[in-house]
Structures are given as C-alpha cells and as structure tokens.
Design a protein around this motif. Structure first.
Motif, PDB file in Angstrom:
ATOM      1  N   ILE A   1      42.835  37.724  37.725  1.00 28.50           N
ATOM      2  CA  ILE A   1      42.232  37.061  36.564  1.00 28.50           C
ATOM      3  C   ILE A   1      41.378  38.086  35.843  1.00 28.50           C
ATOM      4  N   ALA A   2      41.544  38.188  34.536  1.00 27.21           N
ATOM      5  CA  ALA A   2      40.803  39.184  33.756  1.00 27.21           C
ATOM      6  C   ALA A   2      40.098  38.512  32.591  1.00 27.21           C
TER       7      ALA A   2
ATOM      8  N   VAL B   1      54.008  42.021  36.792  1.00 25.99           N
ATOM      9  CA  VAL B   1      52.590  41.731  37.006  1.00 25.99           C
ATOM     10  C   VAL B   1      52.210  40.554  36.114  1.00 25.99           C
ATOM     11  N   THR B   2      51.502  39.589  36.688  1.00 26.30           N
ATOM     12  CA  THR B   2      51.049  38.425  35.925  1.00 26.30           C
ATOM     13  C   THR B   2      49.529  38.384  35.944  1.00 26.30           C
ATOM     14  N   VAL B   3      48.938  38.479  34.765  1.00 22.58           N
ATOM     15  CA  VAL B   3      47.485  38.443  34.590  1.00 22.58           C
ATOM     16  C   VAL B   3      47.153  37.149  33.848  1.00 22.58           C
ATOM     17  N   ALA B   4      46.010  36.563  34.158  1.00 21.01           N
ATOM     18  CA  ALA B   4      45.624  35.333  33.470  1.00 21.01           C
ATOM     19  C   ALA B   4      44.174  35.403  33.036  1.00 21.01           C
ATOM     20  N   GLU B   5      43.881  34.737  31.916  1.00 21.74           N
ATOM     21  CA  GLU B   5      42.494  34.578  31.513  1.00 21.74           C
ATOM     22  C   GLU B   5      41.824  33.544  32.414  1.00 21.74           C
ATOM     23  N   PRO B   6      40.501  33.612  32.566  1.00 26.31           N
ATOM     24  CA  PRO B   6      39.811  32.625  33.398  1.00 26.31           C
ATOM     25  C   PRO B   6      40.138  31.192  32.977  1.00 26.31           C
ATOM     26  N   ARG B   7      40.468  30.359  33.951  1.00 29.19           N
ATOM     27  CA  ARG B   7      40.757  28.935  33.810  1.00 29.19           C
ATOM     28  C   ARG B   7      41.956  28.640  32.902  1.00 29.19           C
TER      29      ARG B   7
ATOM     30  N   ARG C   1      38.418  38.200  28.965  1.00 34.08           N
ATOM     31  CA  ARG C   1      38.989  38.726  27.726  1.00 34.08           C
ATOM     32  C   ARG C   1      38.482  40.124  27.368  1.00 34.08           C
ATOM     33  N   GLU C   2      37.192  40.375  27.601  1.00 31.18           N
ATOM     34  CA  GLU C   2      36.654  41.680  27.200  1.00 31.18           C
ATOM     35  C   GLU C   2      37.216  42.824  28.039  1.00 31.18           C
ATOM     36  N   SER C   3      37.852  42.510  29.182  1.00 33.58           N
ATOM     37  CA  SER C   3      38.379  43.569  30.051  1.00 33.58           C
ATOM     38  C   SER C   3      39.877  43.798  29.878  1.00 33.58           C
ATOM     39  N   HIS C   4      40.520  43.048  28.978  1.00 32.95           N
ATOM     40  CA  HIS C   4      41.982  43.112  28.894  1.00 32.95           C
ATOM     41  C   HIS C   4      42.487  44.511  28.581  1.00 32.95           C
ATOM     42  N   ARG C   5      41.912  45.154  27.611  1.00 33.47           N
ATOM     43  CA  ARG C   5      42.432  46.469  27.220  1.00 33.47           C
ATOM     44  C   ARG C   5      42.304  47.467  28.365  1.00 33.47           C
ATOM     45  N   ALA C   6      41.153  47.467  29.027  1.00 36.46           N
ATOM     46  CA  ALA C   6      40.945  48.406  30.129  1.00 36.46           C
ATOM     47  C   ALA C   6      41.879  48.111  31.295  1.00 36.46           C
ATOM     48  N   GLU C   7      42.025  46.829  31.656  1.00 45.57           N
ATOM     49  CA  GLU C   7      42.857  46.478  32.799  1.00 45.57           C
ATOM     50  C   GLU C   7      44.337  46.742  32.516  1.00 45.57           C
ATOM     51  N   LEU C   8      44.785  46.371  31.335  1.00 47.80           N
ATOM     52  CA  LEU C   8      46.187  46.603  30.992  1.00 47.80           C
ATOM     53  C   LEU C   8      46.475  48.089  30.848  1.00 47.80           C
TER      54      LEU C   8
END
Length: 588
Positions: A261-262, A217-223, A264-271
């Motif tokens: 795209i996630a 799975v590849t997640v990226a921060e906006p932009r 930053r504030e959602s990283h912990r919840a999404e991961l």
C-alpha cells in the motif's frame, strides 16, 4: 470493433488538461472534516486529518505520477461506439456525449508515455468520472493499444485503475474487453516487460477480474476498494453482514492479493524504485574489481581443513541465536532501493518468507529469504521463520518474476523447517514445497543460495535449489533437527548433542560432503556481533558467485543446476550393462 479508434476524426484526447477548480472548503468523505480547498489540493486531494484519499481525474493522476516535462499523450481519436443501439432512461450516445462534456475526455481512460523518477514508462490511466470508469469497447481498445506501445518501445507498462466494472450498455462486447486486455498482458509477459497495476478507489467487476489484478506488481492506495462484486451486491445476495474493512487494500494485503500500500505522495518514488530495479534486459554489470574478488576468495572457504571443527551442539545453538541478522536486515544493509513485495495471489500472505526487488552493487536482483525476528513478538508474528504454503507460493511467484525479467535470484535460508500445522497441510504444504523444487531447477536465471542460520529439512531446500550454495561458518543444514532425530532414533531427546554430531550438519562437514560450495567466515564474535561487516562479506561472496555464472544463459544455467544436484548419491548405484537390462525386460 476495429473502427472505434481512428487516427483523425471525432473526439481526440485533449491537448492540455482543464483548469483545476476546487471550492473554498471541501468536506472529507472519510471523516467529515471541512478542509480548506487550497490545503486539500496541496495534500493531493487527501485529507490532512484522517488520510482519506479523494478521487483524482486522469489528468491529475498523470501529472502527479510523471516527471515534469515528460508527459506525452498517445494520439488516440475516438469515434462513436453504440454497438447495441442501447437505450435505458436515455440513449447510450447521449450518455457518452454528456460524459465527454462533463469530463473533457473522449473516454474513461487516457494513454500516455513519460518518465517516473527518471525511468521511462507507458501509462493507461482510468477516470471514474466517465460513466463510472466502466470498461467498454473503446476503453479496452485504448488499454490494449497502450500496452502495444509498451511492447514496441520495450518499456514497462503502468495501469492505473478506477472502475465500477464492465459497461452494461455494450453487453457481451464489453465482456470481451476483459479477455482482450488480459491477452495484451500475456504478450508483455512473453516479452519480459514489467507490468504494474496501481489500484485506486474503487476498482470492481470486469476491471478487477482482468488487467487490474494480472500485473507483476499490484500497488494500492490506502483503503482503495478492489473486488469482483460490490459490498452491497454481496450483502443483498447472500444476506451476510461483511466486516467494515472488507475489500479494502488493507484487507487484501493481509490475504496476499496485493504487494503493498502506497500513500499518494509516495507514488512517484515507489514506482520509480520498481522501474529501476527491473530495467528491461539491463546491460551486464561491470566486473567485480580485482581487490573485491581477492577479498571474496579470502572470506569464502572452499577447503574443509581450513575450518574449525567446533562442538556440533554449540554450533546449533549459535546458528539459532535470535540476534543473528535476518533477511530483511541483510536487505537493508546490502541492497539499494529494496522494495519488498507481498502475497501469493492464491491463499494469503506468509510473513515467514519475505522477498522483493533491489540492486546489489548496481545489479538488479530478486531477493527471497526466511524471516524470523529479534524479539518474542516478531518471532511469533513471523511463525518463528516456519513458512506456510502461502510463503512458498509467494517465493515461487517472485522467482517467476525474476525469470520473466531476466534477474538473478538470491535466497537466504534460515528456518527450523516448514510449518507443520493442520492448516498448512490442508493448504498443500508438501505440494507447495515440491513445486518450488521443480521451479528452481528450471529457472533460466542464475540462482545463489546462502544458509544464514538454520537450514531445516525440506522447508529450507525449497529455497535452496541453486547454481551456487554457500553458508555462514556457524550455520547448519540438516534433514531434521538434532532434537527430532534424537527423539526418533534414540527415543531420548537428551541425546540431541549426539544426534547433532551424527548428522554432520556443521559447515566443514557439509563442505566436505559437497552439499555447499563454500563457507563464509564470520566476523569475530559471529555475524550478530558485527552485522555491517557480515553484510559486506555476504555481498562480496554473492557478487563473486554471480560473476562466475555470468557467462551462462538459459539452458546452460539449468544444466549446471541439474548437474549439481544429480551428483548426490550417484556413486552408490552401479548401472547394469544395457544388454543385461534388455535381457531382463525380455524375460519379464
């Protein structure tokens, strides 16, 4: 380079992070707005005006991601690495010394273990401040050893990337780190462990062309920018003006190279959601309660005589109603913590097929299905549920992930057929469908398919090679649409009703023919009249089918699937005795 990491000497990871410092005012690099420093920190170094994500140090990132009190650095100590005795405007060892003094880190990556939202994880986190996060021998070794820790602990691996590419001062030895880290990920694949890449800005060169883009799975921060060659290099080399969003996360998502795209504030919840859905070798879920099994037996009809034989053309119209629930509707109603994943990693992102990870009654599963829409705009955007090759390749990618993690696959079928356009043919539509048929036949995990609306031709079957195949009472499944059949065979599109009857595409016909194993009774008025009840019934039926398959593993699941499809047409061919066949071969 076996001596670059030691257990004792030289430079060790800092035991505690340096104090955070921030000026009274910070100018946003995205929009130029001055932001009060403490507000900047409260927003995790993201601009509250435009959302621009500023850089984080490796320490800041680890503390943001990992649950409080769980962070434990891996005890790597680093000795000096200068394999080429490289000097540009200053000797390479001096550059390393200055980078260590400036960042407080021994190298451009930190390895750690901890938990994210309660789930254990091993993390390698890069820091761009250290020589541009470049991939040198020490960095490659730390990332590889961090992956080895994940393997030893049977724990998912998270790689957080921020890099300009391979480190020039180490020449070809830095290039070798691309191969080494990729081989480490191959070992985790073989072990069935989830790997996740969190791409931050920027991620380029050898890092982008190895571990940053090789994870499940590849997640990226906006932009966040991700690419092999940087924008300036490309423009100067080929003299082409590139679009403003070139190589950004948004650009890459449209083209099928990242999953989502996630902010930053959602990283912990999404991961955390991903980690929970893919617990390695999770225990068997508890058996379905007897009352639920009885209810499933009531709503799944296996005797064609119990089903009404409605007008075939009327059934076709009901199956096509745009008010019927879609795959994403069922995902929201059925699955806990569903996370949609995107992209085929080859040619694009096809919105006519959706899929991802979630939990059905606590059981981790991979859900894949066709997606139409409920209004003209969504229907057009999703190509009326007709997939391109990218859609089938995305489905294949998710099926391989399910096989790796040992998760059941659930497919929901609702398509008029595969998209028949020129571009689809140029991209290998037939090949993509054929590859899915073979892949599904060989999956070592349980597969349950449900026809929820239209089951149109090979475009439907590409998600239908399953151990158990079910369908809704008002769904259809056919080699061709009634309109297409009437136009070809009767040469009269007005004969669609006659063609629908001749094709025997209704649920009682298909149950009698053995094409499906069971038919789900719809709520009064149809599934679109009461989607919640429909989803509940669908969940019970799928759960019951998975329970029936629970005792089968690997080869037995494949054998069960092969036998299911081998029976179609077998009664029409009578084999000649072996002696006669041998004689024929001798004569010829």
């Amino acid at each position: 380079m076996s001596g670059i990491l030691e257990t004792s000497p030289a430079v060790a990871h800092p035991a505690t992070p340096p104090e955070e410092t921030v000026p009274d005012w910070v100018k946003c690099d995205g929009c130029g707005t001055p932001v009060y420093g403490k507000r900047w920190l409260r927003h995790l170094r993201c601009c509250p005006e435009c959302g621009h994500h500023g850089p984080l140090t490796a320490w800041e990132r680890l503390r943001l991601l990992l649950d409080e009190g769980t962070l434990e650095l891996l005890p790597f100590s680093v000795t000096q690495a200068d394999p080429l005795e490289f000097t540009d405007s200053k000797p390479y060892p001096r550059r390393l010394t200055e980078a260590r003094a400036r960042t407080g880190l021994p190298e451009a990556v930190l390895g750690a273990v901890g938990e994210i939202d309660g789930s254990p994880v091993v993390v390698a986190c890069m820091d761009f401040r250290f020589l541009g996060g470049s991939l040198g021998s020490v960095v490659g070794e730390i990332i590889t050893r961090t992956g080895d820790v994940a393997l030893a602990r049977r724990t998912p691996l998270l790689l957080v990337t921020a890099s300009g590419g391979a480190r020039m001062q180490e020449g070809a030895l830095s290039l070798m780190q691309m191969a080494k880290t990729s081989a480490m990920l191959a070992r985790l694949d073989e072990a069935g462990l989830l790997t996740v890449s969190l791409v931050t800005d920027p991620t380029f060169g050898g890092v982008a062309a190895s571990f940053a883009t090789l994870c499940d799975v590849t997640v990226a921060e906006p932009r966040a920018r991700l690419g092999f060659a940087g924008r300036r290099v490309i423009e100067q080399t080929i003299g082409e003006t590139l679009p403003p969003n070139f190589q950004t996360a948004e650009f890459l998502l449209e083209r099928g190279f990242i999953d989502f795209i996630a902010p930053r504030e959602s990283h912990r919840a999404e991961l955390g959601k991903l980690l929970r859905a893919a617990l390695p070798r999770h225990p068997e879920p508890p058996p379905t309660p007897a009352a639920d099994r009885d209810r499933a037996d009531e709503i799944v009809v296996r005797d064609p005589a119990r089903l009404p034989h409605d007008d075939p053309h009327g059934v076709v119209r009901r199956a096509r109603r745009i008010s019927r629930p879609t795959t994403l509707d069922y995902a929201a109603l059925l699955l806990e913590e569903f996370r949609e994943l995107a992209g085929d990693r080859v040619s694009g992102e096809c919105p006519a097929i959706v899929g991802g990870l979630g939990r059905l009654h606590g059981r981790p599963v991979v859900l894949i299905g066709h997606q139409k829409g409920h209004d003209p705009a969504e229907l057009a955007r999703r190509n009326f549920g007709m997939p391109t090759p990218a859609g089938y390749r995305k489905a294949a990618r998710l099926m391989r992930l399910a096989a790796k993690l040992g998760l059941p696959v659930i497919t929901l079928i609702d398509t008029p057929g595969a998209f028949p356009g020129r571009l689809a043919e140029e991209q290998g539509q037939a090949v993509a469908i054929a590859e899915n048929l073979k892949l599904m036949a060989e999956l070592p995990v349980p597969v349950v398919a449900v026809v929820t609306g239209e089951g149109g031709s090979g475009g439907a079957l590409a998600l239908g090679v399953a151990n158990r195949v079910l369908m809704w009472q008002d769904a259809i499944y056919s080699v061709i649409s009634p309109e297409g059949c009437s136009a070809i065979l009767w040469q009269d599109p007005a004969q669609a009703g006659r063609a629908a009857a001749a094709l025997r595409l209704r649920s009682p016909d298909l149950l009698e023919l053995g094409v499906v194993d069971g038919v789900l009774l719809e709520p009064d008025g149809g599934v679109d009249a009461d989607p919640a009840t429909a989803a509940h019934r669908l969940g019970l039926a799928i759960r019951s089918s998975l329970d029936d398959l629970a005792g089968l593993r690997g080869d037995k699941l494949r054998t069960d699937r092969h036998a299911r499809f081998a029976r179609y047409g077998a009664e029409y061919v009578i084999s000649a005795p072996a002696a006669d066949l041998a004689a024929e071969r001798t004569v010829s």
